[in-house]
Design a protein around this motif. Structure first.
Motif, PDB file in Angstrom:
ATOM      1  N   LEU A  26      -7.579   6.250  11.497  1.00  0.00           N
ATOM      2  CA  LEU A  26      -8.086   5.422  12.591  1.00  0.00           C
ATOM      3  C   LEU A  26      -9.551   5.732  12.875  1.00  0.00           C
ATOM      4  N   ASP A  27      -9.955   6.973  12.661  1.00  0.00           N
ATOM      5  CA  ASP A  27     -11.357   7.341  12.819  1.00  0.00           C
ATOM      6  C   ASP A  27     -12.218   6.563  11.821  1.00  0.00           C
ATOM      7  N   ASP A  28     -11.752   6.486  10.573  1.00  0.00           N
ATOM      8  CA  ASP A  28     -12.466   5.687   9.571  1.00  0.00           C
ATOM      9  C   ASP A  28     -12.426   4.206   9.937  1.00  0.00           C
ATOM     10  N   PHE A  29     -11.275   3.763  10.434  1.00  0.00           N
ATOM     11  CA  PHE A  29     -11.101   2.351  10.775  1.00  0.00           C
ATOM     12  C   PHE A  29     -12.019   1.937  11.928  1.00  0.00           C
ATOM     13  N   VAL A  30     -12.121   2.783  12.959  1.00  0.00           N
ATOM     14  CA  VAL A  30     -12.937   2.401  14.111  1.00  0.00           C
ATOM     15  C   VAL A  30     -14.413   2.342  13.729  1.00  0.00           C
ATOM     16  N   VAL A  31     -14.850   3.215  12.829  1.00  0.00           N
ATOM     17  CA  VAL A  31     -16.226   3.160  12.328  1.00  0.00           C
ATOM     18  C   VAL A  31     -16.426   1.895  11.487  1.00  0.00           C
ATOM     19  N   HIS A  32     -15.422   1.573  10.678  1.00  0.00           N
ATOM     20  CA  HIS A  32     -15.475   0.356   9.862  1.00  0.00           C
ATOM     21  C   HIS A  32     -15.667  -0.874  10.753  1.00  0.00           C
ATOM     22  N   VAL A  33     -14.857  -0.989  11.791  1.00  0.00           N
ATOM     23  CA  VAL A  33     -14.950  -2.150  12.682  1.00  0.00           C
ATOM     24  C   VAL A  33     -16.297  -2.168  13.399  1.00  0.00           C
ATOM     25  N   ALA A  34     -16.741  -0.991  13.848  1.00  0.00           N
ATOM     26  CA  ALA A  34     -17.988  -0.918  14.604  1.00  0.00           C
ATOM     27  C   ALA A  34     -19.207  -1.264  13.766  1.00  0.00           C
ATOM     28  N   THR A  35     -19.122  -1.052  12.458  1.00  0.00           N
ATOM     29  CA  THR A  35     -20.314  -1.210  11.611  1.00  0.00           C
ATOM     30  C   THR A  35     -20.240  -2.351  10.600  1.00  0.00           C
ATOM     31  N   LYS A  36     -19.054  -2.911  10.351  1.00  0.00           N
ATOM     32  CA  LYS A  36     -18.910  -3.886   9.260  1.00  0.00           C
ATOM     33  C   LYS A  36     -18.533  -5.295   9.710  1.00  0.00           C
ATOM     34  N   GLN A  39      -7.431   2.816   0.552  1.00  0.00           N
ATOM     35  CA  GLN A  39      -7.207   3.932  -0.372  1.00  0.00           C
ATOM     36  C   GLN A  39      -7.242   5.264   0.371  1.00  0.00           C
ATOM     37  N   LYS A  40      -8.116   5.373   1.370  1.00  0.00           N
ATOM     38  CA  LYS A  40      -8.151   6.585   2.191  1.00  0.00           C
ATOM     39  C   LYS A  40      -6.818   6.764   2.914  1.00  0.00           C
ATOM     40  N   GLY A  41      -6.244   5.668   3.397  1.00  0.00           N
ATOM     41  CA  GLY A  41      -4.956   5.745   4.060  1.00  0.00           C
ATOM     42  C   GLY A  41      -3.858   6.195   3.118  1.00  0.00           C
ATOM     43  N   ALA A  42      -3.874   5.660   1.904  1.00  0.00           N
ATOM     44  CA  ALA A  42      -2.869   6.045   0.905  1.00  0.00           C
ATOM     45  C   ALA A  42      -2.979   7.526   0.571  1.00  0.00           C
ATOM     46  N   ALA A  43      -4.202   8.049   0.542  1.00  0.00           N
ATOM     47  CA  ALA A  43      -4.403   9.463   0.221  1.00  0.00           C
ATOM     48  C   ALA A  43      -3.923  10.373   1.347  1.00  0.00           C
ATOM     49  N   LEU A  44      -3.819   9.817   2.569  1.00  0.00           N
ATOM     50  CA  LEU A  44      -3.408  10.618   3.727  1.00  0.00           C
ATOM     51  C   LEU A  44      -1.905  10.612   3.966  1.00  0.00           C
ATOM     52  N   ILE A  45      -1.178   9.755   3.258  1.00  0.00           N
ATOM     53  CA  ILE A  45       0.227   9.537   3.604  1.00  0.00           C
ATOM     54  C   ILE A  45       1.081  10.783   3.418  1.00  0.00           C
ATOM     55  N   ASP A  46       0.679  11.712   2.570  1.00  0.00           N
ATOM     56  CA  ASP A  46       1.446  12.933   2.356  1.00  0.00           C
ATOM     57  C   ASP A  46       0.825  14.147   3.040  1.00  0.00           C
ATOM     58  N   ALA A  47      -0.115  13.908   3.952  1.00  0.00           N
ATOM     59  CA  ALA A  47      -0.750  15.016   4.664  1.00  0.00           C
ATOM     60  C   ALA A  47       0.287  15.778   5.491  1.00  0.00           C
ATOM     61  N   GLU A  48       0.049  17.058   5.678  1.00  0.00           N
ATOM     62  CA  GLU A  48       1.022  17.900   6.380  1.00  0.00           C
ATOM     63  C   GLU A  48       1.271  17.422   7.805  1.00  0.00           C
ATOM     64  N   THR A  66      -1.518  -0.531   5.821  1.00  0.00           N
ATOM     65  CA  THR A  66      -1.898   0.881   5.751  1.00  0.00           C
ATOM     66  C   THR A  66      -1.624   1.568   7.079  1.00  0.00           C
ATOM     67  N   ALA A  67      -2.057   0.947   8.171  1.00  0.00           N
ATOM     68  CA  ALA A  67      -1.841   1.523   9.499  1.00  0.00           C
ATOM     69  C   ALA A  67      -0.354   1.664   9.812  1.00  0.00           C
ATOM     70  N   GLN A  68       0.430   0.663   9.414  1.00  0.00           N
ATOM     71  CA  GLN A  68       1.873   0.689   9.682  1.00  0.00           C
ATOM     72  C   GLN A  68       2.536   1.897   9.034  1.00  0.00           C
ATOM     73  N   GLU A  69       2.195   2.156   7.789  1.00  0.00           N
ATOM     74  CA  GLU A  69       2.810   3.269   7.070  1.00  0.00           C
ATOM     75  C   GLU A  69       2.455   4.603   7.731  1.00  0.00           C
ATOM     76  N   LEU A  70       1.212   4.759   8.108  1.00  0.00           N
ATOM     77  CA  LEU A  70       0.785   6.000   8.752  1.00  0.00           C
ATOM     78  C   LEU A  70       1.389   6.143  10.149  1.00  0.00           C
ATOM     79  N   ALA A  96       1.373  14.390  10.208  1.00  0.00           N
ATOM     80  CA  ALA A  96       1.394  12.927  10.212  1.00  0.00           C
ATOM     81  C   ALA A  96       0.468  12.372  11.286  1.00  0.00           C
ATOM     82  N   ALA A  97       0.418  13.029  12.438  1.00  0.00           N
ATOM     83  CA  ALA A  97      -0.441  12.553  13.518  1.00  0.00           C
ATOM     84  C   ALA A  97      -1.913  12.693  13.132  1.00  0.00           C
ATOM     85  N   ASP A  98      -2.268  13.842  12.551  1.00  0.00           N
ATOM     86  CA  ASP A  98      -3.658  14.030  12.115  1.00  0.00           C
ATOM     87  C   ASP A  98      -4.031  13.009  11.047  1.00  0.00           C
ATOM     88  N   ALA A  99      -3.076  12.685  10.162  1.00  0.00           N
ATOM     89  CA  ALA A  99      -3.336  11.697   9.116  1.00  0.00           C
ATOM     90  C   ALA A  99      -3.606  10.323   9.733  1.00  0.00           C
TER      91      ALA A  99
END
Length: 200
Positions: free
Chosen positions: A99-109, A80-89, A138-142, A91-94
Motif C-alpha cells: 500500500l505504501d508503493d500504491f499510495v506513491v503510485h497514485v500520488a505521482t502517476k 509484481q511487487k505485490g506478488a513478491a510480498l505474498i510469502d512475507a513473514e 493484488t490488493a485482495q490477495e494481500l 502478512a500485515a507488513d506485506a
C-alpha cells in the motif's frame, strides 16, 4: 532477408534487438516523464534511449501509445511487487509495504494515466478498468492474507482499502505526505472482529 527471430549478420536475433529497444525507450520515457512531465519532446526520449526517432515511432507511433505503455509498465511493476510480498513473514507488513508503493503510485502517476487516454473516453474506460482490476487483485490477495493472520480488520473489503488509500493520495500534498497519512491510517485497519459499519 531474415525473418523475425532469425539471426542477422551481427549474430543477434532481430526480435531480441527490438525487445531491448522497446525496453530502453520505456525506461527513458519513464525517467523523462518523471523529470518533466508527459509533454517532453519525443526526440529527447529517443536520444536518451540511444535509438533513432524512426525506432521510437516504429514501437510507439503516437505520444499517447508511449504514455500508455509507460503507465501499463508501472502498473505491472507495482503488481509484481505485490506478488513478491505474498510469502512475507508478516502478512500485515506485506500489505502495508505494498500500500505504501500504491499510495506513491497514485500520488505521482495519475496525471500520466490521464494524459495517455485524454482523447478517448472509451479507451480510457477500457484501460482504466484493466489497470484497476490488476491492482485490485493484488490488493485482495494481500488483504485476505493479513486478515487471516488476525492483524487486519476482517470487516474491511479490498474496495474499502483501495478507496481510503486513493483518497489519502489525492488529499496529500505529495508522495511523502501520502506515505505519512497511510501510516496514520494503518492504526484504523488494526485487527478486530468488529465490522467497520458497527457503531460503538
Amino acid at each position: 532477408m531474415a525473418e523475425p527471430g532469425e539471426a542477422v549478420p551481427s549474430g543477434r536475433p532481430r526480435r531480441t534487438d527490438a525487445a531491448r529497444n522497446a525496453r530502453a525507450l520505456l525506461t527513458a520515457a519513464r525517467e523523462l516523464f518523471d523529470e518533466r512531465g508527459p509533454d517532453v519532446a519525443l526526440d529527447e526520449v529517443a536520444r536518451r534511449a540511444g535509438v533513432g526517432n524512426a525506432t521510437l515511432y516504429r514501437h510507439f507511433p503516437t505520444r499517447s501509445e508511449l504514455i500508455v505503455a509507460v503507465y501499463a509498465d508501472e502498473v505491472e511493476t507495482l503488481c509484481q511487487k505485490g506478488a513478491a510480498l505474498i510469502d512475507a513473514e508478516s502478512a500485515a507488513d506485506a500489505l502495508f509495504a505494498w500500500l505504501d508503493d500504491f499510495v506513491v503510485h497514485v500520488a505521482t502517476k495519475r496525471a500520466l494515466a490521464s494524459a495517455g487516454t485524454e482523447h478517448s473516453d472509451e479507451r480510457r474506460s477500457v484501460l482504466f478498468d484493466q489497470w484497476h482490476r490488476s491492482m485490485r487483485d493484488t490488493a485482495q490477495e494481500l488483504l485476505v492474507r493479513a486478515q487471516r493472520s488476525g492483524d487486519v480488520n476482517v470487516g474491511l473489503t479490498v474496495d474499502d482499502v483501495l478507496a481510503l488509500t486513493n483518497a489519502t493520495a489525492i488529499a496529500a500534498t505529495g508522495a511523502q505526505d501520502a506515505r505519512r497519512l497511510l501510516r496514520i491510517m494503518r492504526h484504523g485497519f488494526a485487527g478486530t472482529q468488529a465490522s467497520p459499519d458497527e457503531t460503538p
